[in-house]
Design a protein around this motif. Sequence first.
Motif, mmCIF file in Angstrom:
data_model
loop_
_atom_site.group_PDB
_atom_site.id
_atom_site.type_symbol
_atom_site.label_atom_id
_atom_site.label_comp_id
_atom_site.label_asym_id
_atom_site.label_seq_id
_atom_site.Cartn_x
_atom_site.Cartn_y
_atom_site.Cartn_z
ATOM 1 N N TRP A 223 -5.761 19.183 -7.919
ATOM 2 C CA TRP A 223 -6.400 20.394 -7.214
ATOM 3 C C TRP A 223 -7.255 21.089 -8.200
ATOM 4 N N ALA A 224 -7.255 21.249 -9.259
ATOM 5 C CA ALA A 224 -7.990 22.063 -10.455
ATOM 6 C C ALA A 224 -9.166 21.101 -11.057
ATOM 7 N N SER A 225 -9.272 19.903 -10.701
ATOM 8 C CA SER A 225 -10.313 19.080 -11.392
ATOM 9 C C SER A 225 -11.444 19.171 -10.448
ATOM 10 N N PRO A 226 -12.458 19.607 -11.064
ATOM 11 C CA PRO A 226 -13.929 19.609 -10.661
ATOM 12 C C PRO A 226 -14.491 18.286 -10.278
ATOM 13 N N PRO A 227 -15.265 17.877 -9.353
ATOM 14 C CA PRO A 227 -15.685 16.689 -8.926
ATOM 15 C C PRO A 227 -16.574 15.928 -10.065
ATOM 16 N N VAL A 228 -16.056 14.709 -10.173
ATOM 17 C CA VAL A 228 -16.874 13.986 -11.312
ATOM 18 C C VAL A 228 -18.219 13.623 -10.901
ATOM 19 N N ALA A 229 -19.254 13.846 -11.846
ATOM 20 C CA ALA A 229 -20.587 13.571 -11.625
ATOM 21 C C ALA A 229 -20.674 11.796 -11.845
ATOM 22 N N GLY A 230 -21.466 11.326 -10.827
ATOM 23 C CA GLY A 230 -21.751 10.168 -11.201
ATOM 24 C C GLY A 230 -20.474 9.355 -10.389
ATOM 25 N N ARG A 231 -20.681 7.866 -10.330
ATOM 26 C CA ARG A 231 -19.722 6.884 -9.453
ATOM 27 C C ARG A 231 -18.726 6.635 -10.442
ATOM 28 N N MET A 232 -17.673 6.020 -9.825
ATOM 29 C CA MET A 232 -16.502 5.451 -10.808
ATOM 30 C C MET A 232 -17.137 3.841 -10.892
ATOM 31 N N VAL A 233 -16.932 3.405 -12.255
ATOM 32 C CA VAL A 233 -17.315 2.001 -12.528
ATOM 33 C C VAL A 233 -16.625 1.026 -11.508
ATOM 34 N N PRO A 234 -16.817 -0.040 -10.885
ATOM 35 C CA PRO A 234 -15.962 -0.627 -10.074
ATOM 36 C C PRO A 234 -15.036 -1.662 -11.155
ATOM 37 N N LEU A 235 -13.893 -1.767 -10.541
ATOM 38 C CA LEU A 235 -13.052 -2.596 -11.281
ATOM 39 C C LEU A 235 -13.559 -3.702 -11.962
ATOM 40 N N ALA A 236 -14.300 -4.597 -11.115
ATOM 41 C CA ALA A 236 -14.828 -5.852 -11.551
ATOM 42 C C ALA A 236 -15.654 -5.755 -12.621
ATOM 43 N N ASP A 237 -16.277 -4.428 -12.743
ATOM 44 C CA ASP A 237 -17.167 -4.666 -13.946
ATOM 45 C C ASP A 237 -16.475 -4.031 -15.257
ATOM 46 N N THR A 238 -15.043 -3.658 -15.091
ATOM 47 C CA THR A 238 -14.593 -3.179 -16.534
ATOM 48 C C THR A 238 -14.705 -4.077 -17.667
ATOM 49 N N PRO A 239 -14.736 -5.162 -17.695
ATOM 50 C CA PRO A 239 -14.842 -6.202 -18.685
ATOM 51 C C PRO A 239 -16.117 -5.825 -19.647
ATOM 52 N N PRO B 239 -12.955 -8.763 -28.318
ATOM 53 C CA PRO B 239 -12.258 -8.165 -26.974
ATOM 54 C C PRO B 239 -13.077 -8.702 -25.815
ATOM 55 N N ALA B 240 -14.214 -9.246 -25.924
ATOM 56 C CA ALA B 240 -14.715 -9.843 -24.620
ATOM 57 C C ALA B 240 -14.055 -11.005 -24.379
ATOM 58 N N SER B 241 -13.097 -11.786 -24.774
ATOM 59 C CA SER B 241 -12.417 -12.659 -24.458
ATOM 60 C C SER B 241 -11.122 -12.299 -23.913
ATOM 61 N N MET B 242 -10.905 -10.910 -23.726
ATOM 62 C CA MET B 242 -9.335 -10.693 -23.188
ATOM 63 C C MET B 242 -9.618 -11.112 -21.562
ATOM 64 N N LEU B 243 -8.473 -11.076 -21.081
ATOM 65 C CA LEU B 243 -8.364 -11.432 -19.725
ATOM 66 C C LEU B 243 -8.826 -10.039 -18.999
ATOM 67 N N PRO B 244 -9.443 -10.195 -17.840
ATOM 68 C CA PRO B 244 -10.083 -9.001 -17.082
ATOM 69 C C PRO B 244 -8.812 -8.307 -16.440
ATOM 70 N N PRO B 245 -9.092 -6.845 -16.374
ATOM 71 C CA PRO B 245 -7.788 -5.977 -15.950
ATOM 72 C C PRO B 245 -7.108 -6.490 -14.785
ATOM 73 N N LEU B 246 -7.854 -6.897 -13.591
ATOM 74 C CA LEU B 246 -7.287 -7.406 -12.566
ATOM 75 C C LEU B 246 -6.325 -8.668 -12.742
ATOM 76 N N GLU B 247 -6.689 -9.593 -13.540
ATOM 77 C CA GLU B 247 -5.902 -10.564 -14.042
ATOM 78 C C GLU B 247 -4.457 -10.011 -14.940
ATOM 79 N N LEU B 248 -4.845 -9.159 -15.503
ATOM 80 C CA LEU B 248 -3.488 -8.547 -16.180
ATOM 81 C C LEU B 248 -2.674 -8.012 -15.401
ATOM 82 N N ILE B 249 -3.126 -7.084 -14.296
ATOM 83 C CA ILE B 249 -2.465 -6.352 -13.338
ATOM 84 C C ILE B 249 -1.613 -7.683 -12.381
#
Lengths: 100, 551, 90
Positions: free
Chosen positions: B43-59, B255-265
């Motif tokens: 309720w109290a959080s102001p809108p975040v400027a800019g878009r959320m990085v897509p999950l696929a781009d997290t690595p 760290p670039a060789s870590m599994l992507p977040p979606l794979e860890l999930i």
Amino acid sequence: MWGGGADMADPALRPIQRDWLSKTLAGLVLGAILALACSGLFARLNTAMPLGVRGQLAMWMVPPVWLGVLGGVYFFSSGVRAWLWLGAASAFVTGVFYLL
Amino acid sequence: MRSEFVRIYKAVHTWTGIVAGMALFIAFYAGALTVFKEPLAAWASPPVAGRMVPLADTPKLIAGVLAADPATARDFTIHMGDAEHVPGRMGWQVRDTDADDHDESSVRHYVGTLDATGQARIEASHPSQLASFIDVLHRVVGLPVDSDPNRWVMGLVAALYALALISGVVVLLPSLVKDFFALRLGKNLKRMWLDAHNVVGIVSLPFHLVMALTAVVFAYHDGIYIVQDKFVHDGKWGTAFQRQQPAAAAPGRDPASMLPPLELIARAQAFAPGFEPTALQYQQVTGPRAVVRVWGKDAAAVSPRARGGFAALDPYTGKVINSDFLPGRQSTPNLFVSSFFALHMAAFGGTAVQWMYFLLGLAGAWLFYSGNLLWVESRRRKRPRDGGEVPAQRRDVRLMAAATVGVCLGCVCGISLTIVGAKWAYALVGDANAWLLPVYYTTFFGCIVWAFLQGAAKAAVHLLWLAVMAALAIPLTSGLAAVAPGLNMWVNTSLSSLGVDITACVGAAALGWMARATARRVRQGGADSVWSEGPQPCLQGGVPGVGVQAK
Amino acid sequence: MSFFTLTGLLASLAGSTCLYLASPNQRWRLLPLPALPARSLALVLIVLGWLSFARSMQAVTATFVLVTVLMLALSVLPYIGALRGVGRGR
């Protein structure tokens, strides 16, 4: 309830002394010793459990026992009896803890 | 049981209750709201400027941020969802080393994003501290900072609360069966308050015992551990949570060789079906003991923390390292420990249980409020039956009635206005967090002063109406933000954020009902009471330094 | 919320209501329900509630949820009863 026990005289007739200070101190001091000794006994008897969780359970045991004793201490018919009974119980559990 | 014991325990109950009651009211009212910490933050959080990085781009995001600031590898989080209170896909905190573990105010927050060209950027973020502020009020019974000494005060209050529960049950035992469920409204007001107090206290006793004991543990666990380490664990307690060193430390992992977040999930969900991950907390990812905690919730299980629980995975291989904190997958001893946390924090059974805990928390606040009302009512000086003069009420009773009204309603008004203030301060001055504390304590102490100046009767009506308006200001602020965008405010439209507005409306209606009922008693009730409008402001009659009016 | 959580809530709420209405101190109805049949029905409904919760969650969780429902419902029912009693002039 707690005040009865060894005494053969009818406990219902014994006058109840309030003894606020000595009963409260007995509950606080001896309750703490009893709670700590109980938790130690628990840890001694469950050495198969990993130390991390055994220690946490032992820690969680202390406040219920301590506050339980402090809550029940006013059922003793006098401060002296509270110190004697709780002292005996603490000595017993602590003794078992160190003997194991 | 001998009646002498009942008298002794009645004295214990009265004293513990009167000392701890008002602090417990604050803890329970703020605690009920803390159940919905995330919706309040949304309720109290102001809108975040800019878009959320897509999950696929997290690595790419992780690799870019770690290259820009290698120190981040120590601890950062990838958020799965895009709730309003999540400032970005990747976030981390930097804590002052000398600050208290529980002190959230000294923490600096950062987010990592990708710009249009795919370059990683690091920005400071300033998330709203509103929900944490209310949580702190809850954790340290209304004090401003969650520090060691304040927690010890809270622990003392909780211990008195436990004694009050035990002694209350002893006092109630003789009439327990005969009066179970009784709530006799009518001429005998003392009877009515007694019933209203007893029925909540005895029926929700398990809830209250859990709260009292867990609160004592939360306050004193450090001290108990130190003593037990000395006498029970032979000084080995410090080693209990150390993980074993890997046989061959692999230095400088990429760290670039870590599994992507979606794979860890996916790995975590394959290990525990029904587990719904919400965030990935990476720790020491460039070191030999790299670990990712997959945090999430499972409504079917008991969770060890308010935010759920986690499975610890190796981020490079996806192997599950530790499931001691994974809801539903714990060993029996671990489940036992988790149950204490879950039962305190409503971390089981999902949203339905959160609502029930919210209501049980409010019922708890009512338990302490009604306890004080009962104390006041029991010490009432009644006018003789054959008429005659209205007796003056005892001064300690007038003071206690005013304190109860001022503290309890001051807390209710203060929290509502702090919620409203979080949005207005952001719109007007930018830094909303700096205004939380002044708004709350100004309202809180203002209400207390008003209660002592006006007397309990009049102040109760005034402050209840103030509470109605403060609660209504929450949805009104959202509505105003929606129709007047020029105000630089916002309205969040997620279900959880709108839930705050709707709950505030219902709360305002309930407070309005109480205000009308209280006003009726003040006007029409017997004059021989502190709750009568009669000429008895509580400070009248001989407080040094306060003008005494003619009687 | 899953279907079985919902039916569990309904059954345990109904069970709590039966339990309250069977009490001689209830104020909801003019007369309490006959004690033995109503309390038996309450027990059956509460057990059904637990079984229903246990279909959608682990047994420990189901037990905690059931106790939470009972505590809340049985605290609130006397207040509802008293307010209804006042409405009827009792």
